[in-house]
Design a protein around this motif. Structure first.
Motif, PDB file in Angstrom:
ATOM      1  N   VAL A  79       0.857  -1.174   0.000  1.00 25.74           N
ATOM      2  CA  VAL A  79       0.000   0.000   0.000  1.00 25.74           C
ATOM      3  C   VAL A  79       0.898   1.231   0.000  1.00 25.74           C
ATOM      4  CG1 VAL A  79      -0.225   0.040   2.525  1.00 25.74           C
ATOM      5  CG2 VAL A  79      -1.964   1.146   1.088  1.00 25.74           C
ATOM      6  N   PHE A  80       0.450   2.283  -0.682  1.00 22.58           N
ATOM      7  CA  PHE A  80       1.246   3.488  -0.847  1.00 22.58           C
ATOM      8  C   PHE A  80       0.502   4.709  -0.319  1.00 22.58           C
ATOM      9  CE2 PHE A  80       2.161   0.572  -4.315  1.00 22.58           C
ATOM     10  CZ  PHE A  80       3.543   0.452  -4.236  1.00 22.58           C
ATOM     11  N   LEU A  81       1.262   5.719   0.011  1.00 28.66           N
ATOM     12  CA  LEU A  81       0.698   7.023   0.326  1.00 28.66           C
ATOM     13  C   LEU A  81       1.537   8.074  -0.384  1.00 28.66           C
ATOM     14  CD1 LEU A  81      -1.489   8.517   2.011  1.00 28.66           C
ATOM     15  CD2 LEU A  81       0.297   8.891   3.727  1.00 28.66           C
ATOM     16  N   GLN A  82       0.971   8.650  -1.429  1.00 31.92           N
ATOM     17  CA  GLN A  82       1.622   9.735  -2.150  1.00 31.92           C
ATOM     18  C   GLN A  82       1.243  11.041  -1.479  1.00 31.92           C
ATOM     19  OE1 GLN A  82       3.779   9.691  -4.902  1.00 31.92           O
ATOM     20  NE2 GLN A  82       3.986  11.863  -4.398  1.00 31.92           N
ATOM     21  N   MET A  83       2.230  11.784  -1.022  1.00 31.36           N
ATOM     22  CA  MET A  83       2.006  13.016  -0.281  1.00 31.36           C
ATOM     23  C   MET A  83       2.569  14.182  -1.083  1.00 31.36           C
ATOM     24  SD  MET A  83       2.897  11.754   3.599  1.00 31.36           S
ATOM     25  CE  MET A  83       4.637  11.566   3.225  1.00 31.36           C
ATOM     26  N   ASN A  84       1.692  15.063  -1.509  1.00 27.87           N
ATOM     27  CA  ASN A  84       2.078  16.242  -2.273  1.00 27.87           C
ATOM     28  C   ASN A  84       1.746  17.504  -1.492  1.00 27.87           C
ATOM     29  OD1 ASN A  84       2.812  14.575  -4.472  1.00 27.87           O
ATOM     30  ND2 ASN A  84       0.732  14.656  -5.310  1.00 27.87           N
ATOM     31  N   SER A  85       2.342  18.598  -1.912  1.00 30.66           N
ATOM     32  CA  SER A  85       2.100  19.899  -1.279  1.00 30.66           C
ATOM     33  C   SER A  85       2.237  19.810   0.234  1.00 30.66           C
ATOM     34  CB  SER A  85       0.715  20.426  -1.667  1.00 30.66           C
ATOM     35  OG  SER A  85       0.598  20.568  -3.063  1.00 30.66           O
ATOM     36  N   LEU A  86       3.307  19.215   0.677  1.00 26.00           N
ATOM     37  CA  LEU A  86       3.494  18.966   2.100  1.00 26.00           C
ATOM     38  C   LEU A  86       3.618  20.260   2.886  1.00 26.00           C
ATOM     39  CD1 LEU A  86       5.825  15.895   1.833  1.00 26.00           C
ATOM     40  CD2 LEU A  86       3.688  15.963   3.137  1.00 26.00           C
ATOM     41  N   LYS A  87       3.066  20.223   4.087  1.00 25.41           N
ATOM     42  CA  LYS A  87       3.086  21.347   5.000  1.00 25.41           C
ATOM     43  C   LYS A  87       3.870  20.972   6.252  1.00 25.41           C
ATOM     44  CE  LYS A  87      -1.625  22.583   3.595  1.00 25.41           C
ATOM     45  NZ  LYS A  87      -3.020  22.786   4.087  1.00 25.41           N
ATOM     46  N   VAL A  88       4.337  21.973   6.954  1.00 24.28           N
ATOM     47  CA  VAL A  88       5.067  21.728   8.190  1.00 24.28           C
ATOM     48  C   VAL A  88       4.217  20.902   9.158  1.00 24.28           C
ATOM     49  CG1 VAL A  88       6.092  22.803  10.228  1.00 24.28           C
ATOM     50  CG2 VAL A  88       6.516  23.749   7.959  1.00 24.28           C
ATOM     51  N   GLU A  89       2.930  21.153   9.195  1.00 21.23           N
ATOM     52  CA  GLU A  89       2.051  20.437  10.100  1.00 21.23           C
ATOM     53  C   GLU A  89       1.827  18.976   9.718  1.00 21.23           C
ATOM     54  OE1 GLU A  89      -0.658  23.567   8.018  1.00 21.23           O
ATOM     55  OE2 GLU A  89       1.460  23.354   8.550  1.00 21.23           O
ATOM     56  N   ASP A  90       2.342  18.551   8.576  1.00 25.12           N
ATOM     57  CA  ASP A  90       2.306  17.140   8.208  1.00 25.12           C
ATOM     58  C   ASP A  90       3.409  16.339   8.891  1.00 25.12           C
ATOM     59  OD1 ASP A  90       0.105  17.357   6.395  1.00 25.12           O
ATOM     60  OD2 ASP A  90       1.475  18.135   4.868  1.00 25.12           O
ATOM     61  N   THR A  91       4.311  17.017   9.555  1.00 22.31           N
ATOM     62  CA  THR A  91       5.406  16.343  10.244  1.00 22.31           C
ATOM     63  C   THR A  91       4.859  15.394  11.306  1.00 22.31           C
ATOM     64  OG1 THR A  91       6.958  18.156   9.868  1.00 22.31           O
ATOM     65  CG2 THR A  91       7.427  16.677  11.706  1.00 22.31           C
ATOM     66  N   ALA A  92       5.243  14.129  11.213  1.00 22.83           N
ATOM     67  CA  ALA A  92       4.742  13.111  12.131  1.00 22.83           C
ATOM     68  C   ALA A  92       5.400  11.780  11.799  1.00 22.83           C
ATOM     69  CB  ALA A  92       3.224  12.978  12.020  1.00 22.83           C
ATOM     70  N   VAL A  93       5.181  10.814  12.672  1.00 19.29           N
ATOM     71  CA  VAL A  93       5.484   9.433  12.341  1.00 19.29           C
ATOM     72  C   VAL A  93       4.259   8.858  11.651  1.00 19.29           C
ATOM     73  CG1 VAL A  93       6.064   7.145  13.210  1.00 19.29           C
ATOM     74  CG2 VAL A  93       7.079   9.172  14.256  1.00 19.29           C
ATOM     75  N   TYR A  94       4.451   8.283  10.492  1.00 21.19           N
ATOM     76  CA  TYR A  94       3.358   7.726   9.709  1.00 21.19           C
ATOM     77  C   TYR A  94       3.337   6.211   9.846  1.00 21.19           C
ATOM     78  CZ  TYR A  94       2.298  12.182   7.560  1.00 21.19           C
ATOM     79  OH  TYR A  94       1.903  13.488   7.345  1.00 21.19           O
ATOM     80  N   TYR A  95       2.149   5.681  10.130  1.00 21.10           N
ATOM     81  CA  TYR A  95       1.970   4.259  10.358  1.00 21.10           C
ATOM     82  C   TYR A  95       1.017   3.655   9.345  1.00 21.10           C
ATOM     83  CZ  TYR A  95       3.890   5.250  15.007  1.00 21.10           C
ATOM     84  OH  TYR A  95       4.675   5.654  16.051  1.00 21.10           O
TER      85      TYR A  95
END
Length: 122
Positions: A79-95
Protein backbone atom coordinates in the motif's frame (compact mmCIF):
# COMPACT_ATOMS: atom_id res chain seq x y z
CA UNK A 1 -1.58 -12.50 10.83
CA UNK A 2 -0.27 -9.57 8.79
CA UNK A 3 3.19 -8.08 9.16
CA UNK A 4 3.68 -4.52 7.91
CA UNK A 5 6.83 -2.52 7.23
CA UNK A 6 6.72 1.16 6.23
CA UNK A 7 9.40 2.96 4.26
CA UNK A 8 9.92 6.16 2.30
CA UNK A 9 9.91 8.73 5.05
CA UNK A 10 12.46 11.48 5.30
CA UNK A 11 13.08 15.19 5.33
CA UNK A 12 11.42 17.40 2.74
CA UNK A 13 10.79 21.11 2.35
CA UNK A 14 7.30 22.54 2.53
CA UNK A 15 5.58 22.23 -0.82
CA UNK A 16 7.50 19.10 -1.70
CA UNK A 17 6.43 15.50 -2.06
CA UNK A 18 7.13 12.09 -0.59
CA UNK A 19 5.85 8.62 -1.39
CA UNK A 20 5.48 6.19 1.47
CA UNK A 21 5.30 2.45 0.98
CA UNK A 22 4.03 -0.29 3.25
CA UNK A 23 5.08 -3.83 2.46
CA UNK A 24 2.84 -6.54 3.87
CA UNK A 25 3.53 -10.17 4.55
CA UNK A 26 0.47 -12.35 4.68
CA UNK A 27 -1.48 -14.88 2.67
CA UNK A 28 -4.68 -12.82 2.52
CA UNK A 29 -3.49 -9.24 2.04
CA UNK A 30 -6.27 -8.49 -0.43
CA UNK A 31 -8.90 -9.29 2.21
CA UNK A 32 -7.79 -6.40 4.42
CA UNK A 33 -8.78 -2.78 4.44
CA UNK A 34 -5.61 -0.73 4.72
CA UNK A 35 -5.07 2.59 6.41
CA UNK A 36 -2.49 5.25 7.05
CA UNK A 37 -2.31 7.11 10.35
CA UNK A 38 0.11 9.64 11.75
CA UNK A 39 1.16 10.85 15.15
CA UNK A 40 3.06 13.98 16.04
CA UNK A 41 4.61 14.59 19.48
CA UNK A 42 1.97 15.59 22.00
CA UNK A 43 -0.92 14.80 19.66
CA UNK A 44 -3.37 11.95 19.24
CA UNK A 45 -2.89 9.43 16.49
CA UNK A 46 -4.67 10.93 13.48
CA UNK A 47 -6.50 9.25 10.64
CA UNK A 48 -4.93 10.03 7.26
CA UNK A 49 -6.46 7.72 4.67
CA UNK A 50 -7.97 4.30 4.12
CA UNK A 51 -8.46 2.13 1.06
CA UNK A 52 -10.82 -0.76 0.42
CA UNK A 53 -9.87 -4.29 -0.44
CA UNK A 54 -10.14 -3.78 -4.19
CA UNK A 55 -8.35 -0.45 -4.16
CA UNK A 56 -11.32 1.39 -5.64
CA UNK A 57 -12.83 3.02 -2.54
CA UNK A 58 -10.81 5.56 -0.60
CA UNK A 59 -11.46 7.96 2.27
CA UNK A 60 -9.22 10.78 3.42
CA UNK A 61 -8.92 12.82 6.53
CA UNK A 62 -9.94 16.45 6.16
CA UNK A 63 -6.41 17.71 6.74
CA UNK A 64 -4.98 15.84 3.73
CA UNK A 65 -7.80 15.89 1.18
CA UNK A 66 -6.61 17.05 -2.20
CA UNK A 67 -2.96 16.58 -1.29
CA UNK A 68 -2.49 12.90 -0.40
CA UNK A 69 -3.40 9.81 -2.40
CA UNK A 70 -3.62 6.28 -1.05
CA UNK A 71 -3.29 3.31 -3.39
CA UNK A 72 -2.54 -0.38 -3.22
CA UNK A 73 -1.07 -3.12 -5.34
CA UNK A 74 -2.50 -6.40 -4.14
CA UNK A 75 -0.27 -8.40 -6.47
CA UNK A 76 2.74 -6.97 -4.65
CA UNK A 77 1.15 -6.84 -1.18
CA UNK A 78 1.92 -3.15 -0.92
CA UNK A 79 0.00 0.00 0.00
CA UNK A 80 1.25 3.49 -0.85
CA UNK A 81 0.70 7.02 0.33
CA UNK A 82 1.62 9.74 -2.15
CA UNK A 83 2.01 13.02 -0.28
CA UNK A 84 2.08 16.24 -2.27
CA UNK A 85 2.10 19.90 -1.28
CA UNK A 86 3.49 18.97 2.10
CA UNK A 87 3.09 21.35 5.00
CA UNK A 88 5.07 21.73 8.19
CA UNK A 89 2.05 20.44 10.10
CA UNK A 90 2.31 17.14 8.21
CA UNK A 91 5.41 16.34 10.24
CA UNK A 92 4.74 13.11 12.13
CA UNK A 93 5.48 9.43 12.34
CA UNK A 94 3.36 7.73 9.71
CA UNK A 95 1.97 4.26 10.36
CA UNK A 96 0.48 1.69 8.04
CA UNK A 97 -2.30 -0.47 9.45
CA UNK A 98 -4.61 -3.31 8.42
CA UNK A 99 -8.10 -4.37 9.47
CA UNK A 100 -10.76 -6.76 8.21
CA UNK A 101 -13.67 -4.31 8.34
CA UNK A 102 -13.96 -0.67 7.27
CA UNK A 103 -13.06 1.79 10.00
CA UNK A 104 -11.31 5.11 10.50
CA UNK A 105 -10.62 4.51 14.19
CA UNK A 106 -7.01 3.80 14.98
CA UNK A 107 -7.90 1.61 17.95
CA UNK A 108 -9.91 -0.72 15.72
CA UNK A 109 -7.04 -1.63 13.40
CA UNK A 110 -5.56 -5.04 14.06
CA UNK A 111 -2.06 -4.82 12.65
CA UNK A 112 0.46 -2.00 12.60
CA UNK A 113 3.84 -1.27 11.12
CA UNK A 114 6.70 0.27 13.03
CA UNK A 115 6.22 3.72 11.52
CA UNK A 116 8.33 5.98 9.32
CA UNK A 117 9.27 9.55 10.18
CA UNK A 118 8.21 12.37 7.87
CA UNK A 119 9.65 15.78 8.62
CA UNK A 120 8.61 18.85 6.64
CA UNK A 121 10.76 21.95 7.00
CA UNK A 122 9.74 25.53 6.33
Amino acid sequence: QVQLVESGGGLVQAGGSLRLSCAAAGRTFSSYVMGWFRQAPGKEREFVATIGRSGISTIYGDSVKGRFTISRDNAENTVFLQMNSLKVEDTAVYYCAAVKAWTMRADAYEYWGQGTQVTVSS
